[in-house]
Structure formats: C-alpha cells, structure tokens
Design an enzyme around this catalytic site. Structure first.
Site, PDB file in Angstrom:
ATOM      1  N   HIS A  40       0.826  -1.206   0.000  1.00  0.00           N
ATOM      2  CA  HIS A  40       0.000   0.000   0.000  1.00  0.00           C
ATOM      3  C   HIS A  40       0.863   1.259   0.000  1.00  0.00           C
ATOM      4  O   HIS A  40       0.865   2.046   0.953  1.00  0.00           O
ATOM      5  CB  HIS A  40      -0.971  -0.025   1.180  1.00  0.00           C
ATOM      6  N   HIS A  72      -0.362  -8.502   1.622  1.00  0.00           N
ATOM      7  CA  HIS A  72      -1.412  -8.610   2.641  1.00  0.00           C
ATOM      8  C   HIS A  72      -2.305  -9.829   2.432  1.00  0.00           C
ATOM      9  O   HIS A  72      -3.301  -9.989   3.123  1.00  0.00           O
ATOM     10  CB  HIS A  72      -2.236  -7.320   2.701  1.00  0.00           C
ATOM     11  N   CYS A  94       2.957 -11.874   3.303  1.00  0.00           N
ATOM     12  CA  CYS A  94       3.874 -11.841   4.443  1.00  0.00           C
ATOM     13  C   CYS A  94       3.630 -13.078   5.312  1.00  0.00           C
ATOM     14  O   CYS A  94       2.478 -13.446   5.584  1.00  0.00           O
ATOM     15  CB  CYS A  94       3.613 -10.577   5.264  1.00  0.00           C
ATOM     16  N   GLU A 124      -6.395  -7.177   3.526  1.00  0.00           N
ATOM     17  CA  GLU A 124      -5.861  -8.188   4.461  1.00  0.00           C
ATOM     18  C   GLU A 124      -7.005  -8.807   5.269  1.00  0.00           C
ATOM     19  O   GLU A 124      -7.068 -10.029   5.451  1.00  0.00           O
ATOM     20  CB  GLU A 124      -4.845  -7.543   5.420  1.00  0.00           C
ATOM     21  N   THR A 161      -3.079  -7.442  11.290  1.00  0.00           N
ATOM     22  CA  THR A 161      -1.689  -7.322  11.754  1.00  0.00           C
ATOM     23  C   THR A 161      -1.287  -5.890  12.087  1.00  0.00           C
ATOM     24  O   THR A 161      -0.293  -5.673  12.770  1.00  0.00           O
ATOM     25  CB  THR A 161      -0.711  -7.846  10.683  1.00  0.00           C
ATOM     26  N   CYS A 189       1.526  -7.665  14.188  1.00  0.00           N
ATOM     27  CA  CYS A 189       2.900  -8.116  13.921  1.00  0.00           C
ATOM     28  C   CYS A 189       3.910  -7.246  14.663  1.00  0.00           C
ATOM     29  O   CYS A 189       3.615  -6.111  15.043  1.00  0.00           O
ATOM     30  CB  CYS A 189       3.177  -8.135  12.425  1.00  0.00           C
ATOM     31  N   SER A 217      -2.756   2.959   3.297  1.00  0.00           N
ATOM     32  CA  SER A 217      -1.978   2.060   4.144  1.00  0.00           C
ATOM     33  C   SER A 217      -2.539   2.061   5.560  1.00  0.00           C
ATOM     34  O   SER A 217      -2.493   3.078   6.256  1.00  0.00           O
ATOM     35  CB  SER A 217      -0.514   2.512   4.158  1.00  0.00           C
ATOM     36  N   SER A 261       5.286   0.306   4.592  1.00  0.00           N
ATOM     37  CA  SER A 261       5.516   0.140   3.154  1.00  0.00           C
ATOM     38  C   SER A 261       6.119   1.408   2.523  1.00  0.00           C
ATOM     39  O   SER A 261       6.101   1.571   1.308  1.00  0.00           O
ATOM     40  CB  SER A 261       4.213  -0.263   2.448  1.00  0.00           C
TER      41      SER A 261
HETATM   42  S1  SF4 Z   1       3.335  -4.805   8.509  1.00  0.00           S
HETATM   43 FE1  SF4 Z   1       3.742  -6.776   9.530  1.00  0.00          FE
HETATM   44  S2  SF4 Z   1       2.275  -8.210   8.583  1.00  0.00           S
HETATM   45 FE2  SF4 Z   1       2.382  -6.417   7.243  1.00  0.00          FE
HETATM   46  S3  SF4 Z   1       3.932  -6.926   5.751  1.00  0.00           S
HETATM   47 FE3  SF4 Z   1       4.996  -5.833   7.401  1.00  0.00          FE
HETATM   48  S4  SF4 Z   1       5.762  -7.455   8.790  1.00  0.00           S
HETATM   49 FE4  SF4 Z   1       4.193  -8.366   7.462  1.00  0.00          FE
END
Ligand code: SF4
Length: 277
Positions: A40, A72, A94, A124, A161, A189, A217, A261
């Site tokens: 994103h 996602h 991920c 997601e 997450t 996460c 995002s 991201s």
């Molecule tokens: S934010 Fe967390 S769940 Fe999302 S891609 Fe990054 S490490 Fe993976």
C-alpha cells in the site's frame, strides 16, 4: 529546523520480502502482474509499473506469465483460480499474515466463531475472513461489537496485523463480557508494534509529527492516529512535495515516522525538505 526520525520507521520485513520477490521476477523478464497493489504505497507501485509490472484487479485480466499475490494476502480460492488458469503464481504474502490465516482456520475447525478486529474494507481483513469461513465477523469499533448477538457464542478473536493493541484489547474485553467463551490471539505483527511504540515515544518530544506513507496504508493511518492522540499537530503525507511551509512556522524540532511500506528514499526526501525549511 531539527528533524528527529523515529527509531523504527519505514519498510518492514514483509514488504521488503515482497519487493525482493517481485524485483527478482521483473529482472527475469516475461509478463508479470500483481493482483491489486503489491503493497500500500502508490509511489512504489508506480516504480514497479515502470519496470513492467502491471497491477490487475482480477486473475482473469492476466492471460499468461506470472501473477504475484500481494503482501497482505488473498483468499485461497483466488490462488487456486490463478493456478487453474495456467499462470505461474508467486505468493508474496507476508509470513505473519499467513500465520493469521492458519490460526483462524484452526479456530473455525474447533467450533469458534472467528472475529477479526480490523478494517472491514481492507484487503488483508477480507483474506483473513475468507480463511475463517462463512460465520466469521469483522469488528472495527465498540459499536460493531454491540451490533452482534454474542449470547451462547464461542468467539475466537484475532487482529489485523496492523491494529493498535489498545483497540484490540478494548474490543476483546467487550466481547469477553458478552460471549459464552472467548479465545483471543494478539496477531498484531512485531513491525507494527515497534513502529507504533517508537511513534508514541517520539511524538511528545516534538512540536509536530510527520507520518509518511500511502493514504491506503492501514498501518500508516494507525501511526497518524497514535501521534494525534499524543496531542501534537500531525500531518499524514505521501511525498515531500506535500509538505507546506506554513505547517512548521516558528518550530525548532519536528518528528518523522513512516508506515511499513514507505521506502527509505521517500523518508529521506521528506527529512531533507523539512530540514531546508
Ligand atoms: S506490517 Fe507486519 S504483517 Fe504487514 S507486511 Fe509488514 S511485517 Fe508483514
């Protein structure tokens, strides 16, 4: 003006992994598409398009070559349909998102109504919900909890997450007070957790916070919420060009953080732009 960058900001493990996978595919040549944006961040997605990586909305838009599933995650039947269409499938989901999928599958098998704490419209969350079966529900607010009849239900709760632990805890507590049985897994996460903690620690020490990342995002939006909650003027921007001089008039020190991201070069551009002011 001094610009302090949060201890943890920008591209996370899962996003880096997805970008590495796609860049490696693009170097090999051939037709390549991602199902929806890979991550994103519009600027990164645009860069990939310049390398020949198309973004498609549906599997049916890809006639041949490679299709990449986004970081996602997607519903399992989407991957199956791409394979059935004879496409080469690269799964850039991920591993943390994959882990949530396995968790909800287990909860559903064990007879729990799966509850996903997250944004209902986010891709997601849609993918997690599809792994959890037809009974699964998404809640994003206390009002959503109150709109469900929990009596006699066994609720198995997971989190998107990128949620905040405070929102997750609040909603788990509300459901626990209403349902017959509750099992809750905090599936936020570590990258999200670290970036949120660093932003919360930095915000009270500066005169304004700049949060850099895609407006689409989820984790960037959560960072902006956290900074606002700390009572500092907070600006969510995607690029350095959006910074307005009027925002920082008379300020000596501002803070900078970025979603998971947001690539390093965009963070650096924003930092330089602010330092110039
Ligand atoms: S934010 Fe967390 S769940 Fe999302 S891609 Fe990054 S490490 Fe993976």
């Amino acid at each position: 003006m001094k610009v302090i960058v949060a201890d943890q900001a920008g591209v996370c493990f899962g996003v880096k992994r997805a970008l590495d996978l796609v860049n490696a595919e693009a170097e090999h040549g051939g037709e390549i598409a991602t199902l929806g944006p890979l991550i994103h961040n519009p600027q990164v997605v645009h860069d990939l398009e310049c390398k020949g990586v198309r973004v498609v909305k549906r599997v049916s838009e890809v006639a041949r070559g490679t299709i990449v599933m986004p970081s996602h995650g997607v519903a399992r039947d989407v991957t199956k349909s791409a394979e059935a269409a004879g496409l080469r499938v690269v799964d850039a989901a991920c591993p943390f998102v994959e882990k949530v999928h396995r968790r909800v599958e287990r909860l559903a098998k064990d007879g729990y109504v799966v509850v996903v704490v997250g944004d209902a419209g986010h891709s997601e969350v849609k993918a997690i919900k599809s792994a959890a079966g037809d009974d699964a529900v998404v809640v994003s607010s206390p009002e959503d909890v109150e709109s469900v009849d929990w009596s006699g239900k066994k609720a198995g709760i997971v989190s998107q997450t990128t949620q905040t632990p405070w929102r997750f805890g609040e909603i788990v507590g509300m459901i626990a007070a209403r349902a017959m049985e509750v099992v809750a897994y905090n599936t936020i996460c570590y990258a999200t957790h670290d970036r949120q903690s660093a932003a919360r620690a930095l915000a009270p020490k500066v005169e304004a916070m700049f949060v850099v990342g895609g407006r689409n995002s989820a984790n960037t939006n959560r960072l902006a919420e956290i900074c606002s909650e700390e009572g500092v003027p907070t600006y969510h921007i995607e690029t350095a060009a959006e910074v307005q001089p009027g925002w920082v008039v008379g300020m000596q020190v501002v803070g900078l953080t970025a979603g998971a991201s947001t690539p390093e070069w965009i963070i650096e551009e924003v930092k330089m732009q602010l330092e110039r002011m």
